[in-house]
Every structure is written in structure tokens, then in C-alpha cells.
Motif scaffolding. Structure first.
Motif, mmCIF file in Angstrom:
data_model
loop_
_atom_site.group_PDB
_atom_site.id
_atom_site.type_symbol
_atom_site.label_atom_id
_atom_site.label_comp_id
_atom_site.label_asym_id
_atom_site.label_seq_id
_atom_site.Cartn_x
_atom_site.Cartn_y
_atom_site.Cartn_z
ATOM 1 N N TYR A 1 0.868 -1.192 -0.095
ATOM 2 C CA TYR A 1 -0.090 0.044 0.042
ATOM 3 C C TYR A 1 0.738 1.369 -0.023
ATOM 4 O O TYR A 1 0.524 2.303 -0.098
ATOM 5 N N GLU B 1 -0.668 -9.987 10.118
ATOM 6 C CA GLU B 1 -1.500 -10.555 9.056
ATOM 7 C C GLU B 1 -0.503 -10.279 7.791
ATOM 8 O O GLU B 1 -0.046 -9.008 7.493
ATOM 9 N N ASN B 2 -0.332 -11.416 6.992
ATOM 10 C CA ASN B 2 0.411 -11.165 5.736
ATOM 11 C C ASN B 2 1.980 -11.452 6.126
ATOM 12 O O ASN B 2 2.614 -10.487 6.607
ATOM 13 N N HIS C 1 -6.698 -16.499 5.166
ATOM 14 C CA HIS C 1 -7.717 -15.660 4.557
ATOM 15 C C HIS C 1 -8.230 -15.988 3.258
ATOM 16 O O HIS C 1 -7.457 -16.552 2.403
ATOM 17 N N ASP D 1 -10.270 -12.700 -2.327
ATOM 18 C CA ASP D 1 -10.786 -11.571 -2.470
ATOM 19 C C ASP D 1 -10.404 -10.832 -3.706
ATOM 20 O O ASP D 1 -9.108 -10.318 -3.660
ATOM 21 N N HIS E 1 -12.377 -10.509 10.355
ATOM 22 C CA HIS E 1 -12.577 -9.507 9.648
ATOM 23 C C HIS E 1 -14.295 -9.120 9.692
ATOM 24 O O HIS E 1 -14.834 -9.855 8.912
ATOM 25 N N ARG F 1 -16.577 -7.180 8.320
ATOM 26 C CA ARG F 1 -16.975 -6.079 7.504
ATOM 27 C C ARG F 1 -17.982 -6.416 6.581
ATOM 28 O O ARG F 1 -18.325 -7.679 6.477
ATOM 29 N N ASP G 1 -11.386 -4.307 9.837
ATOM 30 C CA ASP G 1 -10.402 -4.674 8.562
ATOM 31 C C ASP G 1 -10.347 -3.564 7.851
ATOM 32 O O ASP G 1 -9.498 -2.689 7.953
ATOM 33 N N HIS G 2 -11.194 -3.216 6.913
ATOM 34 C CA HIS G 2 -11.338 -2.010 6.143
ATOM 35 C C HIS G 2 -12.739 -1.665 6.044
ATOM 36 O O HIS G 2 -13.613 -2.555 5.946
HETATM 37 O O1 LIG Z 1 -10.923 -8.919 2.623
HETATM 38 C C1 LIG Z 1 -10.078 -8.318 2.305
HETATM 39 O O2 LIG Z 1 -9.707 -8.356 0.818
HETATM 40 C C2 LIG Z 1 -9.013 -7.957 3.206
HETATM 41 O O3 LIG Z 1 -8.689 -8.537 4.317
HETATM 42 C C3 LIG Z 1 -7.635 -7.766 2.284
HETATM 43 O O4 LIG Z 1 -7.698 -6.242 1.595
HETATM 44 C C4 LIG Z 1 -6.365 -7.663 3.259
HETATM 45 O O5 LIG Z 1 -5.118 -7.210 2.484
HETATM 46 C C5 LIG Z 1 -5.904 -9.206 3.717
HETATM 47 O O6 LIG Z 1 -4.817 -8.968 4.399
HETATM 48 C C6 LIG Z 1 -5.660 -10.211 2.467
HETATM 49 O O7 LIG Z 1 -4.961 -11.049 3.284
#
Ligand SMILES: O=C(O)[C@@H](O)[C@@H](O)[C@H](O)[C@H](O)CO
Length: 355
Positions: free
Chosen positions: A36, A83-84, A211, A214, A279, A281, A321-322
Motif C-alpha cells: 500500500y 497479517e500477511n 484469509h 478476495d 474481519h 466487515r 479490517d477496512h
Molecule cells: O478482505 C480483504 O480483501 C482484506 O482483508 C484484504 O484487503 C487484506 O489485505 C488481507 O490482509 C488479505 O490477506
């Protein structure tokens, strides 16, 4: 359940630790991979990826992780998960390339270091294309700026250039593109990765949490994907009965899938005690076109989902998460504060109902 906040590497600051605490968080999920490039998750396509991945950085060493944990604890927080991996540290694990053995030894050291720092979980996304193809636009409630995916707007089959993996560049100036592989080959690589790293994770007291894909498409950029439907998470669990073999339960990604529903997925995987962290969201729509929305504005009945998690005894960490940004002087912080406030209110309501 424990309220947490996800912080990207450039966000691991005193201000954001204080922000998390003030929003009622007790835990953090942190990213140490430098993607990012100081931006929030940006749009990517066949011309733009998450930038240059860096290998063997000092931030992955035990003393760095221990220092971060101590800093979090000074704010009354605990780092629950990293994470990651950096794509530059495991590209040949994903590609089954010549540096695989050396990279696996480095990944095992990272897991041992996380254990030494009291970090309970390591989220990973075993993917060649990675999280790719999203756009950012002002399509949220009230014109909020957020992430969406529309397959008709991108070249889904744009091949992955050599030197790129997981939507990042690990080696520049390469020619040609990645040769396609089969789904069976990708599952075999995941199996080998888990069989080698789970024993280290177990002895380190660290869970490995996968994960899902996505966008959750069966294939992307000419490559297969692993978990693009809810039922495929079970294949990961069935690889190993190890208690370290867990899921990074991304509710958004699961809701984006075309099979099943989020509530049955919660029952199936919380019912097996296989969720490491969540996550939390919400989204509107499913592949091939969906939009990430505010936690209270999507297709998932979030109070119902939380009540179900409570019913199955899930006591792990949930993070936004976002989430869409809120138009103001601090868009990311306002969006996160909104999500965290909502989550904390529902958690408190559930606690009162149960007391
Ligand atoms: O739902 C998603 O896509 C997010 O969680 C990802 O943007 C994020 O980068 C995760 O870390 C992917 O492993």
C-alpha cells in the motif's frame, strides 16, 4: 469476543495506538509487510499493483516484534495477530520455486519470533494473484469513499508478469508472464506449506489463519484460487487436525461469495472452533460486482452474526479490517471509529442479554 483494530505498517504509531484504545479496543491486528506504500488499500489492475515488496526486513526479527508488543501494551492493548508475509519473503513458497526451502526457514523463524512476542496468530493469504482488481470510489452511503469490485471494469485474465506475486513486485525488469498451474497444484503447495510450518506454529503457540480469496473467484489472472466459496474453507481445515490450523474469517469476502450464506459459515467453522480472528466487515452484492459498505449498511445482519458467534462460544478478536472512509478531516479514523462504535455497542448488548 475481543474488539480489535487492524493497522497497516505505516500506521503503527503512538497516535493510532491511542486511537484504538480510545475507541474501546483491547487488541490489534498489525501488518508488517510494506504494501500500500503509505496509502490505504488502493485500486489495482493490470497496470498498478501494491508496489515493490521488500525481503528479509529487520521488522520481522524477534526484538522488533517484542518492542511493538511492549509499545501496544503501554497503551493497554495486545497485538493479537500479524497479517500477511511480505511477498518478497515467500514468493517461491507460492511458486514452488528454487528459493522455497530457504524462504520456508525464514517463515518458520518469523512464526517463532511472533510466539516470542506473545502474538497469538499469523494471518496469511495463500494466493498467486492476491487481493487484486478492486476500485476505490465515492459510491458509499452519502458519497463515502470506499472499495468496490466490478469484474466488467477490469481485465480478469490479465496475466501475472514474472517478478510479481500477491499483487506486488518482488523482482523488477523480468520478462514474460507466469505459466498457468492447476487448482490441484495450488492445493498441493498449500498442503506442503502447512505440513512444514504447522509443527513450528504449534510449538510457538501461534495459529496460522488463512484469509479467503478476495475477490472470491475460481480463477483470476490465469491462475486458480483456493477459497472462493464458503465450503472450501473446510478443505483447509481437513489438511491438518493441528490446533494451529485456523481461519482468518473474513465476513466480507465470504459474503461476496455466491454459494451458501455467512450464518451457515459461522455455524460450520465457529462450531469446529476453527476461527482464529474475524474481519468484521459488510458488503452489498456478490461477485462479479460488489461494494464494501459501512458495517450497518450491507447485506449481512451484523447483530445476528455476532449473536451466532456468541452462541458458538467464539471468544477471539474481531476487527473492521477496512471500511468506507467518512468525509471529514480524518476520513480513515472517522470510518474506523464508526465501525468500532457499532461493534462495541452490539457486543455490550449481547453481554447484557447473557448476564
Ligand atoms: O478482505 C480483504 O480483501 C482484506 O482483508 C484484504 O484487503 C487484506 O489485505 C488481507 O490482509 C488479505 O490477506
Amino acid at each position: 469476543m475481543k474488539l480489535g483494530l487492524g493497522l497497516y505498517r505505516h500506521m503503527l504509531t503512538d497516535e493510532n495506538f491511542a486511537f484504538a484504545k480510545q475507541c474501546g479496543c483491547t487488541h490489534l491486528v498489525i501488518h508488517l509487510a510494506d504494501y500500500y506504500s503509505n496509502q490505504i488499500v488502493t485500486a489495482t489492475d493490470d497496470k498498478t499493483n501494491y508496489g515493490q515488496a521488500k525481503a528479509l526486513e529487520p521488522i520481522w526479527q524477534a526484538d522488533s516484534m517484542i518492542a511493538l508488543q511492549k509499545k501496544a501494551q503501554s497503551y493497554g492493548l495486545t497485538i493479537y495477530a500479524i497479517e500477511n508475509f511480505s511477498p518478497a519473503d515467500w514468493y517461491d513458497v507460492l511458486l514452488d520455486g528454487p528459493k522455497r526451502e530457504a524462504q520456508m526457514e525464514h517463515l518458520k523463524e518469523i512464526i517463532r519470533n511472533a510466539g516470542k512476542a506473545g502474538i497469538r496468530s499469523f494471518g496469511y493469504n495463500f494466493s498467486l494473484a492476491g487481493v487484486w482488481g478492486h476500485q476505490k470510489e465515492r459510491s458509499g452511503r452519502g458519497g463515502a469513499y470506499g472499495t468496490c469490485f466490478d469484474a466488467s471494469r477490469i481485465k480478469l485474465d490479465a496475466p501475472i508478469p514474472n517478478g510479481e506475486i500477491w499483487n506486488m513486485t518482488y523482482r523488477s525488469n523480468e520478462q514474460g508472464v507466469l505459466a498457468p498451474i492447476t487448482s490441484a497444484e495450488l492445493w498441493a503447495r498449500l498442503r506442503r506449506f502447512l505440513e512444514e510450518i504447522l509443527p513450528v506454529a504449534e510449538e510457538s503457540g501461534v495459529e496460522l489463519a488463512l484469509h479467503p480469496d478476495d475477490p472470491p473467484l475460481e480463477g483470476l489472472r490465469g491462475m486458480p484460487r483456493l477459497v472462493y466459496q464458503p465450503e472450501l474453507y473446510q478443505n483447509v481445515i481437513d489438511i491438518s487436525s493441528s490446533n494451529a490450523n485456523k481461519l482468518e474469517f473474513c465476513m466480507g469476502s465470504i459474503q461476496e461469495m455466491t454459494h451458501g450464506n455467512i450464518y451457515d459459515a459461522i455455524s460450520q467453522y465457529a462450531g469446529q472452533n476453527r476461527i482464529s480472528y474475524i474481519h468484521f466487515r459488510n458488503v452489498k452484492g456478490k461477485v462479479p460486482k460488489y461494494q464494501e459498505v459501512f458495517v450497518d449498511d450491507g447485506d449481512i445482519d451484523m447483530p445476528k452474526a455476532l449473536a451466532l458467534l456468541e452462541q458458538y462460544g467464539f471468544d477471539g478478536v474481531i476487527i473492521p479490517d477496512h471500511t468506507p472512509e467518512i468525509t471529514c478531516g480524518a476520513p480513515w479514523h472517522a470510518g474506523m471509529a464508526y465501525a468500532l462504535g457499532y461493534m462495541r455497542a452490539v457486543l455490550q448488548m449481547l453481554d447484557k442479554q447473557l448476564s
